[in-house]
Design an enzyme around this catalytic site. Structure first.
Site, mmCIF file in Angstrom:
data_model
loop_
_atom_site.group_PDB
_atom_site.id
_atom_site.type_symbol
_atom_site.label_atom_id
_atom_site.label_comp_id
_atom_site.label_asym_id
_atom_site.label_seq_id
_atom_site.Cartn_x
_atom_site.Cartn_y
_atom_site.Cartn_z
ATOM 1 N N VAL A 156 4.622 9.091 21.835
ATOM 2 C CA VAL A 156 4.259 7.908 22.629
ATOM 3 C C VAL A 156 2.761 7.637 22.586
ATOM 4 C CG1 VAL A 156 6.227 8.022 24.195
ATOM 5 C CG2 VAL A 156 4.181 9.375 24.688
ATOM 6 N N HIS A 195 3.719 -5.146 -17.502
ATOM 7 C CA HIS A 195 5.125 -5.464 -17.239
ATOM 8 C C HIS A 195 6.009 -4.333 -17.712
ATOM 9 C CE1 HIS A 195 8.731 -7.836 -16.725
ATOM 10 N NE2 HIS A 195 9.123 -7.440 -17.939
ATOM 11 N N GLU A 245 12.882 2.884 22.008
ATOM 12 C CA GLU A 245 11.587 2.200 21.998
ATOM 13 C C GLU A 245 11.462 1.351 23.265
ATOM 14 O OE1 GLU A 245 8.652 1.976 20.410
ATOM 15 O OE2 GLU A 245 8.213 0.256 21.704
#
Ligand SMILES: Cc1cc2nc3c(=O)[nH]c(=O)nc-3n(C[C@H](O)[C@H](O)[C@H](O)COP(=O)(O)OP(=O)(O)OC[C@H]3O[C@@H](n4cnc5c(N)ncnc54)[C@H](O)[C@@H]3O)c2cc1C
Length: 468
Positions: free
Chosen positions: A272, A446, A206
Site C-alpha cells: 500500500v 524489420h 484495490e
C-alpha cells in the site's frame, strides 16, 4: 562502546548504497572527489536486494513456466511441466549476488571507501556511524543522503510469516495456492502476476476505482484482461479492513459496495505504498527541511535547505524509481564538483513489468492539455506489426503525444510486449527535442517492435503505411 573519540575527516559522504547512493558515489569519485559511502544494510539497497532485480527475476521465471506449459494456438503442447521453487529462489539469489558483488567491485574500483553501519546526523558537518559494536564520529564537507524507503505497515495488517510485505513475498519458500494482494499499484500487480504465472490463485483488492493508478485506462484495461485470463480476480473500490491469521493461512476482511466480505488464502501481501527513511536520521538536529510525510525538500540541484547536504531517490519528491534515484545521484555529485547540472524530470520513464508491460515517458495526452499544449495523440497498434504477430503478442499500442504546431514529441505511452525497452527510444526523442518527423524518418529494422513507434509517428504526420 564508543571507540571513535577522534573524528575521522571525510570529503564527500554518501549515506545509503542503493541505486541513488552507489551511483552518486561513483560519479562523485569520477569528478575527483574523495568519497566514502556508508550503509547499514547490503550494498545495492532495496532495488538490487529486495526490489527491482529480484522481482523481475521472479516475474521472468513465472513467464518461462507459463510459456513452457505450451502455446495451444501455435500448436505447442507440453506435459508434466513442473517448477522446483527452491531452485527458482536459488537462481534469483544468484542474480542478486552477482549484481551486489558487482556494485562492491565498482565502488572499490573507483576508490570509494565503504563503511558498514547506521548513520546518524549530529550536526551539518558531523555524523556518527554505528555498527553492532562500535560508534565512530566522522566529519564531512558535503553529504548526499540516499536512505530510500520502506513498506508502509497498516495498523490492522502487522507483517508476519503470513502477512507479507514485498520483501516477504519475494522470499517465499513455496508457491502459494492462494494469495490475496492488498494494493493494485505497480508492486502489487507485478508480484501478483508473478505468482499467478506460477498457478497461484491471486485476488487483488484495490481501494480506488482502478489498478495501476497514473496509467491511462486503455492501458490498465489490457493488463486487467490478461490478469483475468490468468485467473486473477481484481476487486476495485475494495477497502481491506483486517486480517485474522489461521493455522495455515489468513482470513482477510474487506468491504465492497457497503458489503462486508471475507476471503481466505495461504498468504496476504500488503503493498500500500512506501515511506521515506528519514525519521531516524537525526535530520531535525541539522535543520534539513521535510514535508509532514518525511519527504526531504530539495531544489533543482538536489540541495536540501542545508547547503552542504543533498538528498536523492525515494526520500525526495517524485516517482520512487531506481533510475530516478540514480539520475538525481549523478546530479548531486556533479553539483558538489561545481558542475552546472540540474534536474529535468520530463524524460524519466515509468514502467510496470505487468503482462503486458506498461511504460510512459513525458506527458500523457491529458497532462499535456492541462499544461496548456495543443497536441496530437497518435496511436499505432501492436496487432498491425509483423514482429508482434510472430511473437504472438498482439495486445497493445504505442501512443505518441506531439505538439500540434511543430510536431515536437513531448510524451509517449506504450502498452505491450517489451514496452520497458521500447520506451527508451521515445525518452531519447523527448530528451533530444525530436519531432514526429525525426522518428518517422529513422529507419527501423524489420520486423521489430520498434517499427510500432515509427508508425505511431507516421500516424501523427498522416502517412502511416500499415493502417488505414
Ligand atoms: C518489490 C519492488 C520492486 C521494485 N521494482 C522497481 C523497478 O522495476 N524499477 C524501478 O525503477 N524501481 C523499482 N522499485 C523501486 C526501487 O527499488 C527504489 O525506487 C529504489 O531502490 C530507490 O533507491 P534509493 O537509492 O533511493 O534507496 P534504496 O534502494 O532504498 O537504498 C537505501 C539504502 O540506504 C540504507 N540506509 C537507510 N537508512 C540508513 C542509515 N540511517 N544509515 C545507513 N544506511 C541507511 C539502506 O540500508 C539501503 O541500502 C521497486 C521496489 C520494490 C520494493
Amino acid at each position: 562502546m564508543v571507540v571513535g573519540d577522534f573524528p575521522i575527516e571525510l570529503d564527500t559522504l554518501v549515506v545509503g548504497a542503493g541505486p541513488g547512493g552507489y551511483v552518486a558515489a561513483i560519479r562523485a569519485a569520477q569528478t575527483g572527489q574523495k568519497v566514502t559511502i556508508a550503509d547499514k544494510g547490503a550494498l545495492g539497497g532495496v532495488c538490487l536486494n529486495v526490489g527491482c532485480v529480484p522481482s523481475k527475476a521472479l516475474i521472468q521465471a513465472g513467464h518461462r513456466y507459463e510459456h513452457a506449459k505450451g502455446a495451444e494456438d501455435m500448436g505447442i503442447a507440453s506435459e508434466n511441466t513442473s517448477v522446483d521453487f527452491s531452485k527458482v529462489q536459488e537462481w534469483k539469489g544468484k542474480v542478486v549476488d552477482k549484481l551486489t558483488g558487482g556494485v562492491e567491485g565498482l565502488l572499490k574500483g573507483n576508490k570509494v571507501d565503504i563503511v558498514k553501519g547506521e548513520v546518524y546526523f549530529v550536526d551539518k558537518n558531523t555524523v556518527r556511524i554505528m555498527d553492532d559494536k562500535n560508534s565512530q564520529t566522522y566529519t564531512f564537507k558535503n553529504c548526499i543522503i540516499a536512505t530510500g524507503s520502506r513498506p508502509i505497515e497498516l495498523p490492522n495488517f502487522k507483517y508476519s510469516d503470513r502477512v507479507l510485505d514485498s520483501t516477504g513475498a519475494l522470499g517465499l519458500k513455496e508457491i502459494p495456492k492462494k494469495m490475496v494482494v492488498i494494493g493494485g499499484g505497480y508492486i502489487g500487480t507485478e508480484l501478483g502476476t508473478a505468482y499467478a504465472n506460477f498457478d497461484t490463485e491471486v485476488t487483488i483488492l484495490e481501494g480506488t476505482k482502478d489498478i495501476l493508478g497514473g496509467f491511462e485506462k486503455q492501458m490498465t484495461q489490457l493488463v486487467k484482461k490478461r490478469l483475468k485470463k490468468k485467473g486473477v480476480e481484481v476487486i476495485t473500490n475494495a477497502m481491506a479492513q483486517g486480517v485474522e491469521e489461521t493455522e495455515d493461512g489468513v482470513k482477510v476482511k474487506y468491504e465492497v459496495k457497503g458489503e462486508e466480505k471475507t476471503i481466505e488464502a495461504d498468504y496476504l501481501l500488503v503493498t500500500v505504498g512506501r515511506r521515506p527513511n528519514t525519521d531516524e536520521l537525526g535530520l531535525e538536529q541539522v535543520g534539513v527541511e521535510m514535508t509532514d510525510k518525511g519527504i526531504i525538500k530539495i531544489d533543482k540541484q538536489c540541495r536540501t535547505s542545508v547547503d552542504n547536504i543533498f538528498a536523492i531517490g525515494d526520500i525526495v519528491d517524485g516517482p520512487p524509481l531506481a533510475h530516478k534515484a540514480s539520475y538525481e545521484g549523478k546530479i548531486a555529485a556533479e553539483v558538489i564538483a561545481g558542475e552546472k547540472s540540474e534536474i529535468d524530470y520530463l524524460g524519466i520513464p515509468a514502467v510496470v513489468f505487468s503482462d503486458p508491460e506498461l511504460a510512459s515517458v513525458g506527458y500523457t495526452e491529458a497532462e499535456a492539455k492541462d499544461a496548456g499544449y495543443e497536441v496530437n495523440a497518435s496511436k499505432f497498434p501492436f496487432a498491425a506489426n509483423g514482429r508482434a504477430l510472430s511473437l504472438n503478442e498482439t495486445d497493445g499500442f504505442v501512443k505518441l503525444v506531439t505538439r500540434k504546431d511543430d510536431g515536437l514529441v513531448i510524451g509517449a505511452q506504450i502498452a505491450g510486449a517489451n514496452a520497458s525497452d521500447m520506451i527508451a527510444e521515445l525518452g531519447l526523442a523527448i530528451e533530444a527535442g525530436m519531432t514526429a518527423e525525426d522518428l518517422a524518418l529513422t529507419i527501423h529494422a524489420h520486423p521489430t517492435l520498434g517499427e510500432i513507434s515509427m508508425e505511431a509517428a507516421e500516424v501523427a504526420l498522416g502517412t502511416p503505411i500499415h493502417i488505414k
